[in-house]
Design an enzyme around this catalytic site. Structure first.
Site: not given
Length: 531
Positions: A303, A305, A311-312, A454, A457, A505
């Protein structure tokens, strides 16, 4: 001044100079004699030491192991050193965790993985003064082989995992020596946060840990975290294989962004560009269209991002599931929640040692879950948040603080750390999500949460090529780039649903840790590309 006087003065000067030279010579001779005496004394001491050192064959530094020989010698693991082995003579290979010399004795703590045991050397008929001195001077983290007798102890050794026994060492050999200066001290790295501040002792910050990850991974806490994480993978695989799933492998170099978004890493691919997969989404679905019915895969997910949060990560391990269902996507939700419950039970029953080890440094409440798993609708969650004073729209996505707040409300009301949120607004989900049949504003999609964060998903996927094309156009996705994906659904596709779980996670939240970098072996985030 007469000629005689000048001559007299010159002679005096010469005499003075020769006296000086004589003194200097005498001094140098004395110095040399002292040096020779000292060297002779040292040589005599050394000779005496060698003559007196009856244990000189019982210790030392081994030649580098280059597979020169096959020894028929069994090595006992530190974790297997129990009172049942009392009075047995054994060999152990371990690291020197700490060493402390005291008079004619030397106490070592030996460590292997997350287990430690006390070892004792004392001057006597099996160990000489020189042997004890050798052991006391060994550097921390060196790997050694010791031959020892296992002895029961009267008083528990609180500082070691093996509290009921100690080793009385008879031989000690270095297999691999550590440099004396360590980039971080392991005892500092396992000190509970806050404890160091009170006593003025050091704790190790996250960047120092990650810069020296190989040392940090040796700590009892890290050893426990990653052994438990391995358990998550094994339980995930075993549970799904028992349910009739097939493990698949999907490509990580792809021609178009899997999620249709911009958060992808571009890589050069010969004369064109390709992307690193954001998820195995499209390939899992193609396998369902190819009649594999139930599939899962475990692999890296990328990812791009720029999220510098707790948490990323830019690369993590995805545990992905996809399955065809008969009539309703809740069949898939039930299958996934049951898989998660089997993982939670397996961790609770098989990894208590690891959970306790992590808890010593990072205390947390035991993880709670219900059977069957609690399932709430998105509308209910919004109502619960509004009742708690949060202002949000019906179709608004949950922010991280609201997710956490909802987790606390659910825990208070239902006493569970794990639950499912169903029927998300369609507007906040990807293009391939199936709309809700009775309300087009909502969708057949769901998230799963652990301790208010979360971890999965998922959704029922659109399995009709025409509807999929419409949804992709609505999201302004270049149809040419996803042509192979849409074409998969043109030749008959079963209704199906699935989801993706982040391994790091799940591990972090199950153990109640506060940063995903603690559960990623060599984490990658926007600021870290090494080690």
């Amino acid at each position: 001044m007469t000629k005689e006087n000048v001559q007299g003065a010159g002679e005096e000067e010469q005499q003075a100079q020769s006296k000086k030279a004589l003194k200097k010579q005498q001094k140098e001779a004395e110095k040399a004699a002292k040096k020779a005496e000292k060297q002779a004394k040292l040589a005599a001491e050394q000779q005496e030491a060698e003559e007196d050192d009856f244990a000189k064959d019982r210790y030392g530094v081994c030649p580098m192991v280059q597979s020169q020989q096959k020894l028929d010698r069994a090595l006992v693991r530190v974790q297997d050193l129990t009172p049942e082995k009392a009075e047995q003579q054994i060999w152990v290979r371990a690291r020197i965790h700490t060493s402390r010399a005291k008079g004619k004795q030397c106490f070592l703590v030996l460590r292997h993985q997350q287990f430690t045991v006390q070892a004792l050397l004392a001057v006597g008929d099996r160990a000489s003064k020189q042997m004890v001195k050798f052991a006391a001077n060994l550097t921390k983290e060196s790997i050694i082989d010791v031959e020892a007798v296992v002895k029961k102890v009267e008083q528990k050794i609180e500082s070691c995992s093996q509290q009921d026994v100690e080793l009385h060492v008879e031989r000690i050999f270095v297999i691999s020596q550590s440099e004396a200066r360590l980039p971080l001290q392991l005892e500092d790295a396992v000190r509970p946060e806050g404890e160091g501040d009170e006593e003025g002792r050091a704790t190790v910050n996250q960047d120092t840990r990650l810069d020296n990850r190989v040392i940090d991974l040796r700590t009892t806490t890290s050893q426990a975290i990653f052994r438990l994480q391995s358990g998550v993978c094994q339980l995930f695989r075993d549970t799904l294989i028992n349910k009739g799933f097939v493990e698949i492998q999907t490509p990580k170099i792809i021609s178009a962004a899997s999620e249709g978004g911009a958060n992808v890493f571009t890589v050069s691919y010969f004369k064109t560009s390709a992307y690193l997969a954001q998820s195995p989404q499209l390939y899992k679905q193609m396998c369902i269209c190819a009649d594999f019915d139930k599939v899962f895969c475990v692999g890296p997910v990328f990812r791009a991002e720029d999220s510098n949060t707790h948490r990323h990560l830019t690369e993590f391990v995805g545990l992905d599931i996809e399955m065809a269902f008969n009539y309703h996507y809740h069949e898939v939700i039930d299958s996934i929640t049951d898989t998660m419950v089997q993982i939670f039970k397996g961790l609770r029953d098989r990894f208590q040692t690891e959970i306790q080890t992590v808890n010593k440094q990072y205390p947390s409440e035991p993880f709670k879950f219900l059977e069957p798993t609690l399932r709430l609708e998105y509308k209910e969650a919004v109502a619960m948040l509004r009742a708690a004073g949060v202002e949000m729209g019906d179709e608004e996505d949950l922010s991280t603080p609201n997710e956490k707040l909802l987790g606390r409300i659910v825990k208070e009301k239902y006493d569970t750390d794990f639950y499912v949120l169903d029927k998300y607004p369609l507007a906040v989900r990807p293009f391939y999500t199936m709309p809700d049949p009775s309300n087009p504003k909502y969708s057949n999609s769901y998230d799963m949460f652990m301790r208010g964060e979360e971890i999965l998903s998922g959704a029922q996927r659109v399995h009709d090529a025409q509807l999929l094309t419409e949804r992709a156009m609505h999201h302004a996705i270049d149809l040419e780039k996803i042509k192979a994906y849409i074409d998969s659904f043109r030749y008959g596709a079963p209704p199906h649903a699935g989801g993706g779980i982040g391994l790091e996670r799940v591990t972090m939240l199950y153990l109640g840790l506060h940063n995903v970098r603690q559960t990623s072996m060599f984490p990658r985030d926007p600021k870290r590309l090494t080690p």
